[in-house]
Design an enzyme around this catalytic site. Structure first.
Site, PDB file in Angstrom:
ATOM      1  N   LYS A  26       0.917  -1.119  -0.189  1.00 18.01           N
ATOM      2  CA  LYS A  26       0.004   0.094  -0.029  1.00 18.01           C
ATOM      3  C   LYS A  26       0.963   1.201  -0.214  1.00 18.01           C
ATOM      4  O   LYS A  26       2.146   1.133   0.424  1.00 18.01           O
ATOM      5  CB  LYS A  26      -0.969  -0.050   1.210  1.00 18.01           C
ATOM      6  N   SER A  57      -9.948   2.436   2.737  1.00 16.50           N
ATOM      7  CA  SER A  57      -9.020   2.895   1.883  1.00 16.50           C
ATOM      8  C   SER A  57      -8.057   1.963   1.231  1.00 16.50           C
ATOM      9  O   SER A  57      -7.354   2.465   0.055  1.00 16.50           O
ATOM     10  CB  SER A  57      -8.063   3.922   2.795  1.00 16.50           C
ATOM     11  N   SER A  72     -10.296  -0.091   7.063  1.00 13.38           N
ATOM     12  CA  SER A  72      -9.820  -0.022   5.485  1.00 13.38           C
ATOM     13  C   SER A  72      -9.009  -1.221   5.257  1.00 13.38           C
ATOM     14  O   SER A  72      -8.792  -1.413   3.913  1.00 13.38           O
ATOM     15  CB  SER A  72      -8.792   1.183   5.669  1.00 13.38           C
TER      16      SER A  72
HETATM   17  N1  GLN Z   1     -13.352   4.699   5.956  1.00 12.76           N
HETATM   18  C1  GLN Z   1     -12.693   5.141   7.378  1.00 12.76           C
HETATM   19  C2  GLN Z   1     -12.330   6.573   7.012  1.00 12.76           C
HETATM   20  O1  GLN Z   1     -12.369   7.128   6.102  1.00 12.76           O
HETATM   21  C3  GLN Z   1     -11.606   4.271   7.673  1.00 12.76           C
HETATM   22  C4  GLN Z   1     -10.480   4.424   7.083  1.00 12.76           C
HETATM   23  C5  GLN Z   1      -9.219   3.573   7.473  1.00 12.76           C
HETATM   24  O2  GLN Z   1      -9.593   2.651   7.922  1.00 12.76           O
HETATM   25  N2  GLN Z   1      -8.235   3.804   6.949  1.00 12.76           N
HETATM   26  O3  GLN Z   1     -11.927   7.101   8.028  1.00 12.76           O
END
Ligand code: GLN
Length: 494
Positions: A78, A158, A182
């Site tokens: 990532k 994400s 995410s």
């Molecule tokens: N969707 C969540 C956010 O936007 C979680 C993102 C994540 O776990 N990095 O904060």
């Protein structure tokens, strides 16, 4: 051996040991798959030369004997992980051109174990999002499509690039990070397995920080066995991260017996949401029955503070983000805006941040600075911290009452269309309703693909475990995986 990119880590490891395949061959197969899959937008930076170099070294190491499990396994990383000499941008314009001089501990552990990095994976900007639509690189696309439509679907976020790449067999596995879901939500949207370890299991050193008290790295894989293998290689104590825990990492793979007789599985009533599609409800009931049939005892439980988890998360995460992102000012890393004559340092900061951050990141920075401001600190931030303690206490209580793991849906829906939710941030935030509690309480959680919806899209269930007991959690996930027998793959259109 045909289609080497389709192998699991375990299959590739065994084939490498037997000499049936080389890492160079595996890596070449993945690199060709990647080049044929630009339509998925999964890889943001490809590193084919580096990959071939590492694959060659891995082959030599395997031949010499005694190579670790991950040796020679091609993986994607990532973009949130700093990788030495390779662009590491957190999918943000503000880190354009940033090539770290150091390697994150987690990607470094994988590298030292002989894993072969194929490139950097797309994601939401600074890991903020649930659909991979906030990325400076453009969207990552889900390889799955609904049976009745050729609309492009989100792979989730994400870690959308990671999920898309693993589901489409562009790599054998990928790293993800999970601050509020995410790893688990994209895994559920793509029919893959995603493990968020206990907070403190994987070092955060060298991973671009979003919300430091919630961030955790973890593996995104094709199977639970692979999550056990890769997870163990990513974990361990690191003196460079003060929140990294000095807890031994057992051989998770050896713990995958599939025997869950006598385990007590909790079904929390608060995870039954209004407006949740019937199919999710049915899947959850099916998963419960599978675990019962495998010999587990099923118990209804209550986690009463669940309903406050999402608002709590959306105070704490932006608060920490606003502080963490203060370092991006045009001085030390990446992008700096053009200056006009007479501009001073304040203009430089302002222009750089205005141009460098996208709208979702700006929204979070503004919410974060608001809830931390002198007049509102107690009303928002401190109150959220107190509610967080109550959410954690709910879990402590059920574990103290003998619950071994908790089964819930992973997401409130299957993958949705790109563009469908991005205009409404609150709608987007609702995606995390089943996952954020786990981050707030610092627990391990895993998403396991369990079925298809009526349009042929994958659905996942989430298992939540006791802190530091990823081995036991993965074994329960393994039992669920065996019972569900999910083997479907997306039909290739890219
Ligand atoms: N969707 C969540 C956010 O936007 C979680 C993102 C994540 O776990 N990095 O904060």
């Amino acid at each position: 051996m045909p289609d080497l990119n389709k192998l699991t880590i375990a299959e590739a490891r065994d084939a490498l040991r037997k000499g049936d395949v080389s890492s160079v061959e595996l890596t070449q197969a993945c690199l060709s798959a990647i080049d044929a899959a630009d339509a998925l937008g999964a890889f943001a930076h490809k590193t084919p030369e580096l990959a071939m170099e590492r694959a060659t070294a891995a082959d030599a190491r395997i031949k010499a004997g005694d190579a670790p499990d991950m040796c020679g396994i091609p993986v994607g990383i990532k973009d949130l992980f700093c990788t030495e000499g390779v662009p590491s941008q957190a999918a943000s314009k503000i880190l354009e051109g940033f090539k770290p001089e150091y390697e994150s501990t987690v990607s470094g552990q994988l590298r030292d174990a002989g894993a072969v990095m194929l490139g950097k994976l797309n994601m939401d900007e600074f890991a903020m999002g649930s659909s991979n639509e906030t990325s400076v690189y453009g969207n990552a696309v889900n390889p799955w499509r609904a049976g009745n439509s050729d609309a492009a679907l989100t792979p989730g976020g994400s870690s959308g690039g990671s999920a898309s790449a693993v589901a489409a067999d562009l790599c054998l596995a990928a790293t993800g990070t999970d601050t509020g879901g995410s790893i688990r939500q994209p895994a559920a949207f793509t029919g893959t397995v995603g493990l968020k370890p206990t907070y403190g299991r994987c070092s955060r050193w060298g991973i671009v920080a979003f919300a430091s008290s919630l961030d955790q790295a973890g593996p995104m894989t094709k199977t639970v066995r692979d999550a056990a293998i890769m997870g163990a290689a990513m974990m361990g104590h690191d003196a460079k991260d003060s929140t990294s825990a000095d807890v031994p990492v057992p051989d998770f793979e050896a713990m995958l017996t599939g025997d869950i007789k006598g385990k007590v599985i909790g079904i929390p009533k608060e995870y039954r949401m209004d407006g949740m599609p019937d199919e999710i409800e049915t899947l959850w009931a099916k998963g419960t029955a599978m675990l019962r049939d495998a010999g587990a005892e099923i118990r209804d439980i209550s986690l009463p503070h669940t309903k406050y988890a999402l608002p709590t998360y959306y105070v704490i995460a932006p608060a920490e983000a606003s502080s963490n992102l203060a370092r991006y000012d045009g001085v030390r890393f990446g992008y700096r805006a053009e200056m006009a004559p007479g501009d001073g340092i304040t203009e430089m900061y302002e222009k750089t941040r205005a141009e460098g951050f996208g709208p979702e990141v700006k929204r979070r920075v503004m919410i974060g600075t608001y809830v931390l401001s002198a007049g509102f600190y107690d009303a928002y931030y401190n109150r959220a911290r107190r509610v967080r303690a109550l959410i954690k206490r709910d879990f402590d209580q059920v574990f103290a009452d003998g619950i071994d793991a908790i089964l819930t849906p992973a997401t409130p829906s299957a993958a949705f269309e790109l563009g469908q939710e991005v205009a409404d941030p609150v709608q987007m935030y609702l995606n995390d309703v089943f996952t954020v509690t786990v981050n707030l309480a610092g627990l391990p959680g895993v998403a396991v693909p369990t079925g298809l919806d009526r349009n042929g899209l994958p659905l996942g269930l989430q298992l939540i475990g006791r802190p530091w007991e990823e081995g036991d959690l993965l074994n329960t996930a393994y039992a669920l995986e065996q019972a569900a027998g999910f083997v479907e793959k997306p039909a290739r259109w890219w």
